[in-house]
Design a protein around this motif. Structure first.
Motif, short mmCIF file in Angstrom:
data_model
loop_
_atom_site.label_atom_id
_atom_site.label_comp_id
_atom_site.label_asym_id
_atom_site.label_seq_id
_atom_site.Cartn_x
_atom_site.Cartn_y
_atom_site.Cartn_z
N ASP A 22 76.36 -24.23 139.01
CA ASP A 22 75.00 -24.32 139.01
C ASP A 22 74.32 -23.66 137.74
O ASP A 22 73.20 -23.53 137.96
N ARG A 23 75.02 -23.40 136.90
CA ARG A 23 74.59 -23.17 135.58
C ARG A 23 74.08 -24.08 135.08
O ARG A 23 74.66 -25.01 134.60
N TYR A 24 72.87 -24.21 134.51
CA TYR A 24 72.26 -25.27 133.89
C TYR A 24 70.87 -24.85 133.18
O TYR A 24 70.45 -23.96 133.24
N PHE A 25 70.53 -25.58 132.17
CA PHE A 25 69.21 -25.65 131.53
C PHE A 25 68.55 -26.95 131.19
O PHE A 25 69.21 -27.82 131.15
N GLY A 83 82.94 -20.85 122.29
CA GLY A 83 81.80 -19.94 122.91
C GLY A 83 81.23 -20.83 124.14
O GLY A 83 82.22 -21.53 124.71
N ALA A 84 80.26 -20.57 124.64
CA ALA A 84 79.55 -21.54 125.67
C ALA A 84 79.58 -22.65 125.32
O ALA A 84 79.04 -23.04 124.38
N THR A 85 79.61 -23.85 126.27
CA THR A 85 79.45 -25.08 126.08
C THR A 85 78.43 -25.71 126.83
O THR A 85 78.55 -25.20 128.05
N TYR A 86 78.00 -27.06 126.88
CA TYR A 86 77.44 -27.54 127.68
C TYR A 86 77.66 -29.31 127.90
O TYR A 86 77.92 -29.72 126.74
N VAL A 87 77.49 -29.94 128.90
CA VAL A 87 77.81 -31.22 128.90
C VAL A 87 75.99 -31.71 129.15
O VAL A 87 75.36 -31.37 129.96
N ARG A 88 75.92 -32.46 128.04
CA ARG A 88 74.47 -33.10 128.00
C ARG A 88 74.26 -34.41 129.00
O ARG A 88 75.31 -35.48 128.83
N ASN A 119 82.10 -37.77 125.85
CA ASN A 119 81.25 -38.04 124.70
C ASN A 119 79.95 -37.14 124.46
O ASN A 119 79.15 -37.39 123.51
N SER A 120 79.68 -36.21 125.56
CA SER A 120 78.61 -35.33 125.39
C SER A 120 78.74 -33.85 125.58
O SER A 120 78.02 -33.22 126.43
N LEU A 121 79.76 -33.50 125.10
CA LEU A 121 80.02 -32.04 125.09
C LEU A 121 79.45 -31.25 123.64
O LEU A 121 79.76 -31.68 122.53
N TYR A 122 78.85 -30.15 123.98
CA TYR A 122 78.32 -29.69 122.65
C TYR A 122 78.25 -28.04 122.92
O TYR A 122 78.43 -27.46 123.95
N ILE A 132 69.42 -32.79 131.18
CA ILE A 132 70.05 -31.82 131.66
C ILE A 132 71.28 -31.36 130.98
O ILE A 132 71.89 -31.99 130.57
N ALA A 133 71.33 -30.18 130.92
CA ALA A 133 72.47 -29.64 130.21
C ALA A 133 73.19 -28.58 131.26
O ALA A 133 72.61 -27.56 131.80
N VAL A 134 74.45 -28.87 131.69
CA VAL A 134 75.24 -28.42 132.42
C VAL A 134 76.11 -27.19 131.82
O VAL A 134 76.91 -27.59 130.93
#
Length: 208
Positions: free
Chosen positions: A164-167, A189-194, A140-143, A174-176
């Motif tokens: 350990d990549r995050y911002f 492209g790159a994605t992050y889990v919020r 539910n939280s992939l961007y 937190i975005a992993v």
């Protein structure tokens, strides 16, 4: 030698900017026959912290320049994702392109620095989570890296370890960060889990 010149340049400009703010970021640029780089120059009131942060940033510059001969084109770019009085959160994008390749290779690095100490802060300082829990949140939280929400649609992706990549997103979120193909197709492209502030607190308590 180049690292010494890089840090000397940071110091020189930092002296000119002293007193303007607790920290600031300026864009540096470097290019050669087959590479181009835009990178951050971070200035802080604490000189030792400033040197440590920029010394770590230099490792990304050196990596691209050192490997440039192996590729037809390569580049480095960055974005500032979050900054406050104590922290600065950066994402680096390294691109490499070989002749006749279908597409370039992209590598993403999310790093957070303490501007008071210069230390690089690991994800575990903010979020303790298992690979299974990351995948659960991804439903539910992939961007995308640009912030576009991605619908849950994959079936064959799995996660063996939490990178350990995050911002930082601000407000305790937190975005992993994941590279192309990690959580979706290359085109995304790159994605992050919020992880919201509430989810961070929940998982930290559960995994303490």
């Amino acid at each position: 030698k180049m690292k010494g010149l890089f840090l000397a340049m940071v110091l020189a400009v930092g002296l000119c900017c002293n007193g303007m703010a607790s920290a600031m970021v300026q864009r540096g640029h470097l290019e050669g026959a087959s590479f181009t780089m835009d990178y951050p120059l971070v200035y802080a009131q604490n000189a030792a912290a400033q040197k440590a942060i920029n010394g770590d940033i230099y490792t990304y510059i050196a990596r691209v320049q050192g490997n440039a001969a192996a590729f037809e084109k390569s580049s480095l770019n960055y974005s500032v994702k979050y900054e406050d009085a104590r922290l600065i959160s950066l994402v680096f994008v390294q691109q490499e392109y070989r002749a006749r390749a279908a597409h370039g290779s992209y590598h993403y690095y999310g790093v957070v620095y303490d501007k008071n100490t210069g230390a690089r802060i690991p994800l575990s300082n903010y979020l303790r989570v298992t690979p299974e829990q990351v995948m659960q949140e991804a439903e539910n939280s992939l961007y995308t890296l640009t912030g576009k929400k991605i619908p849950y649609r994959w079936q064959n992706f799995s996660l063996k370890s939490v990178p350990d990549r995050y911002f930082l997103l601000g407000n305790g979120e937190i975005a992993v960060l994941f590279e192309p193909y990690d959580m979706d197709c290359f085109a995304m492209g790159a994605t992050y889990v919020r992880f919201s502030r509430e989810k961070v607190a929940y998982y930290n308590s559960r995994n303490s």
